[in-house]
Design a protein around this motif. Structure first.
Motif, PDB file in Angstrom:
ATOM      1  N   GLY A  26      45.704  37.512  49.988  1.00  0.00           N
ATOM      2  CA  GLY A  26      44.661  36.524  50.226  1.00  0.00           C
ATOM      3  C   GLY A  26      43.851  36.882  51.447  1.00  0.00           C
ATOM      4  O   GLY A  26      44.233  36.574  52.571  1.00  0.00           O
ATOM      5  N   CYS A  27      42.740  37.587  51.236  1.00  0.00           N
ATOM      6  CA  CYS A  27      41.918  38.097  52.338  1.00  0.00           C
ATOM      7  C   CYS A  27      40.667  37.261  52.576  1.00  0.00           C
ATOM      8  O   CYS A  27      39.672  37.753  53.090  1.00  0.00           O
ATOM      9  CB  CYS A  27      41.526  39.548  52.062  1.00  0.00           C
ATOM     10  N   ASP A  52      43.934  41.399  47.592  1.00  0.00           N
ATOM     11  CA  ASP A  52      43.000  40.358  47.194  1.00  0.00           C
ATOM     12  C   ASP A  52      42.312  40.801  45.909  1.00  0.00           C
ATOM     13  O   ASP A  52      42.115  42.001  45.703  1.00  0.00           O
ATOM     14  CB  ASP A  52      41.945  40.115  48.281  1.00  0.00           C
ATOM     15  N   ARG A  58      38.980  42.470  50.174  1.00  0.00           N
ATOM     16  CA  ARG A  58      40.155  43.344  50.296  1.00  0.00           C
ATOM     17  C   ARG A  58      39.852  44.519  51.227  1.00  0.00           C
ATOM     18  O   ARG A  58      40.607  44.805  52.156  1.00  0.00           O
ATOM     19  CB  ARG A  58      40.547  43.815  48.898  1.00  0.00           C
ATOM     20  N   SER A  96      46.743  33.323  49.922  1.00  0.00           N
ATOM     21  CA  SER A  96      45.914  33.266  48.715  1.00  0.00           C
ATOM     22  C   SER A  96      45.637  31.805  48.358  1.00  0.00           C
ATOM     23  O   SER A  96      46.260  30.904  48.906  1.00  0.00           O
ATOM     24  CB  SER A  96      46.638  33.976  47.567  1.00  0.00           C
TER      25      SER A  96
END
Length: 142
Positions: A26-27, A52, A58, A96
């Motif tokens: 989760g970026c 991600d 990502r 995320s």
């Protein structure tokens, strides 16, 4: 840029083998600006991978982590199961969206010798909660 085998972790005096290898799933804004930096501040922690589904986020997150660690390579992943299969992770930070938390936690903790995971595991339906409890009970982790 590679780190010489004789180098020590900044401020710790420990060899790189003694570093705690973490990854982030989760970026988005929370992951890259809050979760990842707060763990990277800890002595002996190295962010080694990010994941991600959004390519731009990502790659940006991997670049940001690499720069913050003096150019150390940070591997970007599209699929969290590939990230979990690395074999060198000590933990995974889950940032995320909520609907992914439980599945990623179960995938990480359900693997023999897999990394531990951190995350609130989101608002999940009751069946997910029981699945997570079963995973935690069987593996002794979560």
């Amino acid at each position: 840029m590679s780190t010489p085998a004789t180098a020590t972790a900044v401020g710790t005096g420990r060899a790189p083998a003694a570093l705690t290898a973490l990854a982030l799933t989760g970026c988005g804004a929370r992951g890259r600006n809050e979760v990842m930096p707060s763990f990277m501040e800890l002595p002996g922690v190295r962010m080694v991978a990010v994941c991600d589904v959004n390519r731009k986020r990502r790659e940006h997150c991997a670049r940001k982590a690499s720069e913050a660690q003096g150019g150390v390579k940070v591997d970007p992943y599209l699929d969290h199961t590939e990230l979990l299969a690395r074999g060198d992770l000590h933990g995974v930070l889950i940032a995320s969206p909520e609907h992914w938390h439980a599945a990623q936690a179960e995938d990480g903790d359900g693997q023999p010798g897999g990394p531990g995971v951190e995350g609130d595991h989101g608002r999940r339906p009751p069946g997910r909660s029981w699945a997570q409890r079963k995973t935690a009970t069987t593996t002794g982790r979560m």
